[in-house]
Design a protein around this motif. Structure first.
Motif, PDB file in Angstrom:
ATOM      1  N   GLY A   1       0.563  -1.114  -0.027  1.00  0.00           N
ATOM      2  CA  GLY A   1       0.054  -0.060   0.193  1.00  0.00           C
ATOM      3  C   GLY A   1       0.766   1.241  -0.024  1.00  0.00           C
ATOM      4  O   GLY A   1       2.008   1.320  -0.146  1.00  0.00           O
ATOM      5  N   TYR A   2       0.100   2.286   0.067  1.00  0.00           N
ATOM      6  CA  TYR A   2       0.931   3.794   0.370  1.00  0.00           C
ATOM      7  C   TYR A   2       1.277   3.852   1.661  1.00  0.00           C
ATOM      8  O   TYR A   2       0.220   3.647   2.683  1.00  0.00           O
ATOM      9  CB  TYR A   2       0.247   4.796  -0.312  1.00  0.00           C
TER      10      TYR A   2
ATOM     11  N   LYS B   1       5.296   3.725  -2.097  1.00  0.00           N
ATOM     12  CA  LYS B   1       4.363   2.585  -2.469  1.00  0.00           C
ATOM     13  C   LYS B   1       5.206   1.345  -2.083  1.00  0.00           C
ATOM     14  O   LYS B   1       6.293   1.126  -2.701  1.00  0.00           O
ATOM     15  CB  LYS B   1       4.009   2.633  -4.081  1.00  0.00           C
TER      16      LYS B   1
ATOM     17  N   THR C   1       5.290  -2.739  -1.075  1.00  0.00           N
ATOM     18  CA  THR C   1       4.790  -4.189  -1.258  1.00  0.00           C
ATOM     19  C   THR C   1       5.260  -5.151   0.015  1.00  0.00           C
ATOM     20  O   THR C   1       5.999  -4.443   0.768  1.00  0.00           O
ATOM     21  CB  THR C   1       5.219  -4.868  -2.404  1.00  0.00           C
TER      22      THR C   1
ATOM     23  N   GLN D   1       0.640   3.297   7.341  1.00  0.00           N
ATOM     24  CA  GLN D   1       0.046   2.953   6.134  1.00  0.00           C
ATOM     25  C   GLN D   1      -1.161   4.013   5.908  1.00  0.00           C
ATOM     26  O   GLN D   1      -1.838   4.128   6.829  1.00  0.00           O
ATOM     27  CB  GLN D   1      -0.377   1.632   5.860  1.00  0.00           C
TER      28      GLN D   1
ATOM     29  N   ASP E   1      -3.259  -2.145  -0.489  1.00  0.00           N
ATOM     30  CA  ASP E   1      -3.502  -2.494  -1.810  1.00  0.00           C
ATOM     31  C   ASP E   1      -5.060  -3.135  -1.740  1.00  0.00           C
ATOM     32  O   ASP E   1      -5.661  -2.876  -3.001  1.00  0.00           O
ATOM     33  CB  ASP E   1      -2.482  -3.473  -2.250  1.00  0.00           C
TER      34      ASP E   1
ATOM     35  N   LEU F   1      -7.256  -0.351  -2.246  1.00  0.00           N
ATOM     36  CA  LEU F   1      -7.084   0.212  -3.407  1.00  0.00           C
ATOM     37  C   LEU F   1      -7.888  -0.464  -4.332  1.00  0.00           C
ATOM     38  O   LEU F   1      -8.288  -0.024  -5.803  1.00  0.00           O
ATOM     39  CB  LEU F   1      -5.506   0.290  -3.888  1.00  0.00           C
TER      40      LEU F   1
ATOM     41  N   VAL G   1       5.497   9.016  -5.669  1.00  0.00           N
ATOM     42  CA  VAL G   1       4.142   8.351  -6.148  1.00  0.00           C
ATOM     43  C   VAL G   1       3.364   9.497  -6.494  1.00  0.00           C
ATOM     44  O   VAL G   1       3.752  10.889  -6.009  1.00  0.00           O
ATOM     45  CB  VAL G   1       3.674   7.774  -4.643  1.00  0.00           C
TER      46      VAL G   1
ATOM     47  N   HIS H   1      -0.710   9.081  -7.225  1.00  0.00           N
ATOM     48  CA  HIS H   1      -1.706   8.145  -7.819  1.00  0.00           C
ATOM     49  C   HIS H   1      -2.616   8.532  -8.576  1.00  0.00           C
ATOM     50  O   HIS H   1      -3.359   7.575  -9.525  1.00  0.00           O
ATOM     51  CB  HIS H   1      -2.642   7.551  -6.133  1.00  0.00           C
TER      52      HIS H   1
END
Length: 447
Positions: A205-206, A260, A262, A294, A298, A301, A335, A337
């Protein structure tokens, strides 16, 4: 906080209800003032108070349990001191200190906390020295409710990834080594490893990260000509830096970035390659901090019903000289988005009316001032940074929570004098980040 809360309610039967997260958020400023004794800084000028934040006489009182972030920035008059402390109740959390003979001093710090109803947060002067704060726009106290608890049938109450750690010991760190931390303020997912100083992402996520530190020349852990130079890394990839230098005084710096990640990614603060750092810290001088949270996962998202996501973070990757009134155009996009940062103009266009949080930091060349303003369409002031050191580079930062209307643009401009800004591919000090906290009209998208 860009988050959809899925709350399971037992009312005859279990049903899944999605609701918008509407955070408590505020920004206040402190007018020019001299504090001769230890006292609470009143922060009497309101910038934003969203969702009835309980803020009176400089003291924030929690009215809803959850995870909160607090950011404090200050600037002193020439030769005066900043000596501020962040408290939860009677417990010291972090410290801000700045002083430069014959020059201005700036300082900042950030902490993330898990608060309960009736907990209080305040900023006080130490009282050891008189504290004289300068320009109103530079002395700020910003707080944001990052997220609240929500219920899942198998796991009970669960919260999103957030951590905040501080260092209360002197550290001699070899070039390339990771900064160590000694106190855990919060670690909701047990994702920050206190033994190695590294955050390991529990889910993609971000994320937003803040890191600060300080060094003191001519003391027990640092000799004359003390240099503070730390880098943020994502896995083995360089992200951004903080820098300060002092001869016989104090050096303080901090930075903010949104990344961003993972699942399994690591994020850490390291001493710059081949540049040992001598960081100052004791139990009542807590300058070195590392915090992150966070903003959206994800999973959210990928949810078509997810709350509107607006998040960006950019940086400067080369030296840049700008005259008064010029806009700072950032060259590195960490980033974005919604792809609404314009690399040609340096403007970020607001898609959705609502409440936003912005952070910006920058470093000026030796003997030059960094004097920048964050403004919106029409030039209206949102926030400001200033710092100057005659013989060294100077770094400054600030944060603000503000309400904006879809279609407006926000950008950073030079104020009053020519700025000689520092940047490089592995020397990213100047950053600008923002994200949506709450959409006033979630379905509104300004094309």
């Amino acid at each position: 906080m860009l988050r959809v809360l899925h709350v399971l309610l037992l009312v005859g039967s279990i049903s899944d209800v999605s609701c918008k997260f509407d955070p408590i958020a505020f920004s206040y400023r402190q007018p020019d003032y001299t504090f001769s004794t230890a006292q609470v800084v009143p922060y009497s000028t309101r910038v934003t108070n969203h969702n009835h934040a309980s803020f009176t006489g400089g003291i924030f009182t929690c009215t809803k349990s959850g995870i909160y972030k607090f950011q404090i920035y200050g600037n002193s008059y020439t030769s005066a001191r900043i000596f501020l402390e962040i408290y939860r109740g009677s417990s010291l959390l972090a410290t801000l200190y700045g002083h430069a003979n014959g020059d201005f001093a700036t300082a900042g710090n950030v902490v993330i906390l898990n608060l309960h109803s009736h907990d209080t947060i305040k900023v006080t002067t130490r009282g050891t020295y008189p504290v004289r704060l300068s320009n109103t726009n530079l002395n700020t106290f910003t707080g944001v409710e990052m997220g609240s608890l929500f219920l899942e049938p198998e796991f009970g109450y669960r919260i999103f990834p957030a951590f905040s750690a501080t260092a209360d010991h002197h550290q001699n760190i070899a070039g390339g080594d990771v900064v160590q931390y000694h106190n855990e303020l919060v670690d909701s997912f047990k994702a920050f490893n206190m033994s190695d100083g590294v955050f390991y992402s529990p889910s993609g996520g971000y994320y937003i990260f803040h890191f600060f530190s300080g060094t003191l020349s001519n003391n027990s852990v640092s000799q004359q000509h003390a240099e503070l130079w730390l880098d943020l890394y994502q896995n083995n990839q360089y992200v951004c830096s903080i820098y300060a230098f002092t001869d016989f005084d104090w050096a303080d710096a901090g930075n903010t970035v949104i990344l961003k990640l993972t699942q399994g990614d690591s994020v850490s603060v390291k001493s710059h390659a081949q540049k040992p750092n001598h960081l100052y810290g004791t139990q009542d001088h807590i300058y070195t901090t590392f915090s992150g949270a966070q903003l959206i996962s994800d999973e959210d998202l990928g949810d078509p019903d997810s709350y509107p996501v607006v998040v960006f973070s950019v940086g400067l990757t080369y030296n840049l000289t700008l005259p008064n009134g010029a806009t700072l155009v950032y060259t590195k996009v960490f980033v974005d988005h919604t792809n609404n940062y314009d690399p040609g103009s340096g403007h970020y266009r607001i898609l959705i009316s609502g409440v936003y949080e912005f952070n910006f930091h920058c470093l000026a060349e030796t003997g030059k001032a960094v004097n920048l303003r964050l403004v919106k369409t029409g030039g209206s002031l949102l926030s400001e940074i200033y710092s100057h050191r005659v013989n060294h580079r100077s770094m400054a930062g600030n944060a603000v929570v503000v309400e904006l209307t879809g279609g407006e643009e926000v950008y950073v401009v030079v104020y009053k004098e020519t700025n000689f800004l520092v940047g490089g591919l592995r020397e990213v000090y100047c950053t600008f980040s923002g994200h949506l906290l709450y959409a006033a009209q979630p379905d509104e998208i300004v094309g």
